[in-house]
Design a protein around this motif. Structure first.
Motif, PDB file in Angstrom:
ATOM      1  N   ILE A 119      16.505  57.548  44.882  1.00 49.99           N
ATOM      2  CA  ILE A 119      15.177  57.483  44.241  1.00 49.99           C
ATOM      3  C   ILE A 119      14.303  58.566  44.892  1.00 49.99           C
ATOM      4  O   ILE A 119      14.299  58.709  46.118  1.00 49.99           O
ATOM      5  CB  ILE A 119      14.545  56.083  44.413  1.00 49.99           C
ATOM      6  N   SER A 120      13.675  59.333  44.013  1.00 54.86           N
ATOM      7  CA  SER A 120      12.853  60.450  44.538  1.00 54.86           C
ATOM      8  C   SER A 120      11.378  60.250  44.128  1.00 54.86           C
ATOM      9  O   SER A 120      11.119  59.527  43.162  1.00 54.86           O
ATOM     10  CB  SER A 120      13.340  61.773  43.945  1.00 54.86           C
ATOM     11  N   ASP A 121      10.557  60.898  44.870  1.00 52.05           N
ATOM     12  CA  ASP A 121       9.142  60.811  44.472  1.00 52.05           C
ATOM     13  C   ASP A 121       8.817  61.935  43.523  1.00 52.05           C
ATOM     14  O   ASP A 121       9.715  62.690  43.124  1.00 52.05           O
ATOM     15  CB  ASP A 121       8.237  60.857  45.723  1.00 52.05           C
ATOM     16  N   ALA A 122       7.551  62.046  43.126  1.00 51.41           N
ATOM     17  CA  ALA A 122       7.145  63.003  42.105  1.00 51.41           C
ATOM     18  C   ALA A 122       7.471  64.419  42.534  1.00 51.41           C
ATOM     19  O   ALA A 122       7.777  65.287  41.729  1.00 51.41           O
ATOM     20  CB  ALA A 122       5.637  62.859  41.816  1.00 51.41           C
ATOM     21  N   PHE A 151      22.313  63.070  37.777  1.00 49.33           N
ATOM     22  CA  PHE A 151      21.873  62.548  36.485  1.00 49.33           C
ATOM     23  C   PHE A 151      20.631  61.712  36.771  1.00 49.33           C
ATOM     24  O   PHE A 151      20.688  60.785  37.576  1.00 49.33           O
ATOM     25  CB  PHE A 151      22.971  61.697  35.855  1.00 49.33           C
ATOM     26  N   SER A 152      19.524  62.059  36.126  1.00 46.23           N
ATOM     27  CA  SER A 152      18.249  61.418  36.528  1.00 46.23           C
ATOM     28  C   SER A 152      17.476  60.877  35.326  1.00 46.23           C
ATOM     29  O   SER A 152      17.680  61.350  34.183  1.00 46.23           O
ATOM     30  CB  SER A 152      17.336  62.448  37.218  1.00 46.23           C
ATOM     31  N   ARG A 153      16.639  59.851  35.641  1.00 42.69           N
ATOM     32  CA  ARG A 153      15.676  59.351  34.656  1.00 42.69           C
ATOM     33  C   ARG A 153      14.335  59.130  35.368  1.00 42.69           C
ATOM     34  O   ARG A 153      14.286  58.746  36.533  1.00 42.69           O
ATOM     35  CB  ARG A 153      16.165  58.021  34.046  1.00 42.69           C
ATOM     36  N   ARG A 154      13.317  59.415  34.645  1.00 46.70           N
ATOM     37  CA  ARG A 154      11.955  59.206  35.186  1.00 46.70           C
ATOM     38  C   ARG A 154      11.702  57.706  35.353  1.00 46.70           C
ATOM     39  O   ARG A 154      12.178  56.901  34.562  1.00 46.70           O
ATOM     40  CB  ARG A 154      10.923  59.797  34.208  1.00 46.70           C
ATOM     41  N   LEU A 155      11.009  57.383  36.451  1.00 41.10           N
ATOM     42  CA  LEU A 155      10.690  55.968  36.667  1.00 41.10           C
ATOM     43  C   LEU A 155       9.547  55.538  35.752  1.00 41.10           C
ATOM     44  O   LEU A 155       8.752  56.369  35.285  1.00 41.10           O
ATOM     45  CB  LEU A 155      10.298  55.742  38.126  1.00 41.10           C
ATOM     46  N   SER A 156       9.475  54.280  35.509  1.00 39.21           N
ATOM     47  CA  SER A 156       8.465  53.802  34.563  1.00 39.21           C
ATOM     48  C   SER A 156       7.069  53.805  35.203  1.00 39.21           C
ATOM     49  O   SER A 156       6.930  53.835  36.429  1.00 39.21           O
ATOM     50  CB  SER A 156       8.850  52.391  34.122  1.00 39.21           C
ATOM     51  N   ASN A 194       6.270  53.747  42.107  1.00 38.14           N
ATOM     52  CA  ASN A 194       6.389  55.190  42.353  1.00 38.14           C
ATOM     53  C   ASN A 194       6.425  55.930  41.021  1.00 38.14           C
ATOM     54  O   ASN A 194       7.435  56.527  40.635  1.00 38.14           O
ATOM     55  CB  ASN A 194       7.685  55.423  43.151  1.00 38.14           C
ATOM     56  N   PRO A 195       5.367  55.850  40.300  1.00 31.55           N
ATOM     57  CA  PRO A 195       5.359  56.525  39.015  1.00 31.55           C
ATOM     58  C   PRO A 195       5.517  58.023  39.250  1.00 31.55           C
ATOM     59  O   PRO A 195       5.212  58.526  40.328  1.00 31.55           O
ATOM     60  CB  PRO A 195       3.978  56.172  38.426  1.00 31.55           C
ATOM     61  N   GLN A 196       5.968  58.727  38.312  1.00 31.58           N
ATOM     62  CA  GLN A 196       6.292  60.163  38.373  1.00 31.58           C
ATOM     63  C   GLN A 196       7.547  60.422  39.173  1.00 31.58           C
ATOM     64  O   GLN A 196       8.061  61.509  39.166  1.00 31.58           O
ATOM     65  CB  GLN A 196       5.136  61.009  38.988  1.00 31.58           C
ATOM     66  N   GLY A 197       8.046  59.377  39.879  1.00 30.76           N
ATOM     67  CA  GLY A 197       9.298  59.560  40.613  1.00 30.76           C
ATOM     68  C   GLY A 197      10.499  59.452  39.681  1.00 30.76           C
ATOM     69  O   GLY A 197      10.353  59.271  38.472  1.00 30.76           O
ATOM     70  N   ALA A 198      11.692  59.545  40.235  1.00 27.84           N
ATOM     71  CA  ALA A 198      12.892  59.505  39.399  1.00 27.84           C
ATOM     72  C   ALA A 198      14.018  58.766  40.109  1.00 27.84           C
ATOM     73  O   ALA A 198      14.052  58.693  41.336  1.00 27.84           O
ATOM     74  CB  ALA A 198      13.366  60.909  39.064  1.00 27.84           C
ATOM     75  N   VAL A 199      14.929  58.226  39.305  1.00 25.58           N
ATOM     76  CA  VAL A 199      16.140  57.626  39.850  1.00 25.58           C
ATOM     77  C   VAL A 199      17.307  58.530  39.435  1.00 25.58           C
ATOM     78  O   VAL A 199      17.361  59.007  38.310  1.00 25.58           O
ATOM     79  CB  VAL A 199      16.327  56.172  39.368  1.00 25.58           C
TER      80      VAL A 199
END
Ligand code: C2E
Ligand code: MG
Ligand code: MG
Length: 705
Positions: free
Chosen positions: A55-58, A101-106, A111-116
């Motif tokens: 999980i990454s931040d923005a 392979f990534s998707r934006r977090l809800s 952590n909005p703007q982050g990604a999984v």
């Protein structure tokens, strides 16, 4: 291959997407790492050995990960507003790099703007096929829309990050409903059957390429192996064909050999069937064909032919006495001589025994035929040597002409035979032409022969007796038994007329036996009746003399009658001695042993020299009547008669003169000291009763008048 690869990739991507969605959904107000750990513990995340969930931040910095020390340092950057982003981590092309392979977090997450993201090695997507399928130059790859290979596997080597012309790669190249096309791969220049297909749900394309050379290699090697197989099969076929060919050749050879053997056998059989074994001449069957053919030919061309029927004279005597080997040798020599006596176009054949035939085709003149016949007579009678002795044999020839003497084979042969018999009757060693007169004679002869066979059992034979008188006393001192045939129709038949016939067919042996028995019995009967003791002479024929049963018969007769052996005298002729001197002497000695006396009959007519007499165990010499008859007129006969008497005396033999017909003859013979006389002048041959009376009449006489 493209289809299954596509399905594999799609399934893998879907699973990855499911994980992304699960993680995004699970994130709540708690720290992300806590959520990840919890999911991991629940087994909801893919295996950490292959996958990293992060999980990454923005800004892209990692805030939580399933891997405590993140395996892939680079941050995830490719995060889309919508859908799944795919990113090759790391930079530039070269060795394989992980994919993210990534998707934006809800919006609702902490952590909005982050990604999984799910991170996985590119190898994961291209390891599904082994080298055997793919080949060294085969390619499996994932490409992204921007024109980069996310991962490319060629053989066992992995690459990523190369730039490619994505549009070009995909144009008309999805392999759906069409065969894969061969293209030169832009990244390494290898010609490949290539399929590149954009996935429906994800922004990637799969690429499958198989090297043309490798595939063709396989095909070629398959082709080669097919060729090899075909070649081997052909070779095997050839070998089998050759084998079959060889077998059939062998079979043919065997068949040919069998055929040849059969032919040989047939030829041999035919030769044997149509040729005489001994002489190699055509035999009776073959001659019959030749004659028939000759007559057909003569008939068609109005020609004549002559048939000569040959019968050797006295052959039986030679054969019986010298043995069959000598007889065979003689026949072979005769057949050679016959062959030399005729022309090539003439045929000589042997009918069997001592019978030969000669066929003269196209002969018309009687002189010509006589000429040939004389040639044959001369050739046959030339002397030859057998068993170290010189011999002469003669032949009697009967001649019949076609068509004058017979128009068919049977008649012609019969008439030639009749003529031959006539030649025999004419004293042998001559040739006679057939005539109608001969035919009636021969019919008589035939009738005679058949009745002769029955004569013995019908008791038609009888003995006449002719006396022998002692020159000094004029008394009857002996009798000679002379055979007569009392024929029911023809009357009394003299020996001259039937003895040669009986000689020929062998009947003389049983007839002669009867003579000996009857004569002996008569002799004893006379003695018992009171007549003075007399000798009894019986004549033997050649055949009888050489018959093995002779001694037995004589002993039997003496025994049966009780006659003293010294009283019995057998009369033989010179010619009987001539055939086989050794055997003759043997027989004579045997007779001598029993005590039987031996007389030589018709002396002077044969060929033997006087000196030969010495070698024979004899008692009596009978001078032939022919000398006696001419005694007074013929000086030669006189000197011979005197010589015989002298020689006989010096050998201690008794001399008898036969055929004495006059007192003058008696006087002459007495003067020359002949011992005994026999002849019509004293007594003719008479039946027993009359003979006995004649004896009695002379009992008191002083001498022959
Ligand atoms: P052979 O033994 O020399 O017999 C004498 C023949 O002369 C007899 O003829 C006799 O009848 C005949 N003869 C006797 N005296 C006179 C004479 O004064 N003048 C003339 N012209 N002839 C006389 P036959 O009986 O016809 O017999 C002929 C021959 O047949 C015999 O000659 C003998 O060789 C043979 N023969 C006779 N009987 C027998 C027999 O039982 N067995 C055999 N194998 N031969 C026989
Ligand atoms: Mg006699
Ligand atoms: Mg005689």
């Amino acid at each position: 291959m493209a289809e299954t690869y596509e399905a594999q990739v799609v399934r893998a991507l879907r699973e990855i997407d499911t994980t992304l969605r699960l993680v995004r959904y699970s994130l709540d107000a708690r720290p992300p790492q806590e959520v990840l750990d919890e999911l991991h513990q629940q087994g909801m995340l893919p295996p950490t050995l292959l996958f990293e969930v992060r999980i990454s931040d923005a800004e892209g910095r990692t805030v939580a990960s399933t891997h405590p020390q993140p395996a892939h340092q680079p941050n995830v950057t490719m995060v889309q507003a919508e859908g799944m982003g795919i990113e090759l981590l790391g930079s530039g092309e070269g060795a394989e790099q992980p994919l993210a392979f990534s998707r934006r977090l809800s919006e609702e997450s902490a952590n909005p703007q982050g990604a999984v993201s799910v991170l996985v090695d590119g190898a994961y997507f291209v390891s599904g096929y082994d080298m055997d399928t793919l080949g060294v130059l085969g390619v499996l790859a994932l490409a992204e829309e921007e024109g980069t290979f996310l991962v490319r596997r060629t053989g066992n080597d992995l690459f990523s990050g190369e730039k490619i012309d994505y549009e070009d790669l995909l144009t008309d190249n999805d392999g759906i409903g069409q065969p894969a096309l061969v293209r030169s791969s832009e990244w390494d220049g290898v010609d490949r059957y290539l399929v590149a297909r954009q996935l429906f749900e994800f922004p990637v394309a799969i690429v499958v390429g198989l090297s043309q050379t490798e595939q063709l290699d396989a095909a070629e090697s398959m082709q080669r192996s097919y060729y090899l197989r075909a070649w081997l099969v052909s070779l095997a076929g050839l070998v089998i064909l050759a084998l079959l060919g060889w077998l059939s050749w062998k079979l043919q050879q065997v068949q040919a050999k069998v055929l040849e053997e059969r032919l040989d056998h047939a030829r041999r059989a035919e030769y044997l069937a149509f040729h005489d074994n001994l002489t190699g001449l055509p035999n009776r069957a073959y001659f019959s064909r030749l004659l028939t053919r000759g007559m057909q030919h003569a008939r068609r061309y109005d020609k004549q032919l002559a048939l000569l029927f040959l019968d050797l004279d006295r052959f039986k005597a030679i054969n019986d006495s010298l043995g069959h080997d000598a007889g065979d040798e003689l026949l072979q020599e005769i057949s050679r001589r016959l062959g030399h006596s005729v022309r090539e176009s003439d045929t000589v054949a042997r009918l069997g025994g001592d019978e030969f035939v000669v066929l003269l085709p196209e002969i018309i003149e009687q002189e010509q035929i006589s000429h040939v016949a004389n040639k044959i007579l001369a050739a046959v009678s030339a002397p030859f040597t057998l068993v170290g002795q010189e011999f002469r044999i003669t032949v009697s020839i009967g001649i019949a002409r076609y068509p004058a003497d017979g128009e068919d084979e049977q008649t012609l042969m019969k008439h030639a035979d009749v003529a031959m018999y006539h030649a025999k009757e004419e004293g042998k060693n001559n040739a006679q032409f057939y005539s109608e007169q001969l035919k009636s004679d021969s019919l008589e002869r035939l009738a005679l022969e058949s009745s002769l066979r029955k004569a013995l059992e019908r008791q038609e034979f009888t003995l006449y007796y002719q006396s022998k008188l002692d020159m000094a006393t004029g008394r009857v001192i002996g009798m000679e038994a002379l055979l007569r045939w009392q024929h029911p129709e023809l009357g009394l038949i003299l020996p001259k007329q039937f003895i040669p016939l009986a000689e020929e067919n062998g009947l003389i042996v049983p007839i002669g036996r009867w003579v000996i028995y009857t004569a002996c019995r008569q002799n004893v009967a006379w003695l018992k009746a009171g007549l003075p003791q007399m000798s009894m002479a019986v004549n033997l024929s050649a055949r009888q003399f050489l018959d093995d049963g002779l001694l037995r018969d004589i002993k039997g007769a003496l025994q049966a009658s009780g006659m003293a052996p010294e009283l019995l005298e057998v009369e033989i002729t010179e010619s009987m001695m001539m055939v086989d001197m050794q055997k003759a002497v043997g027989v004579l000695q045997e007779l001598r042993k029993i005590g039987v006396r031996i007389a030589i009959d018709d002396f002077g007519t044969g060929y033997s020299s006087l000196s030969k007499l010495q070698a024979l165990p004899l008692d009596t010499i009978k001078i032939d009547g022919s000398f006696i008859q001419d005694l007074l007129n013929n000086a030669g006969d006189r000197s011979l008669t005197e010589a015989i008497i002298d020689l006989g005396k010096s050998l201690g033999l008794t001399i008898v003169a036969e055929g004495v017909e006059s007192a003058e003859q008696v006087a002459y013979l007495r003067q020359h000291a002949c011992d005994q006389v026999q002849g019509f002048y004293m007594h003719e041959p008479q039946p027993a009763v009359d003979a006995a009376r004649s004896v009695q009449e002379r009992l008191d006489s002083e001498s022959i008048p």
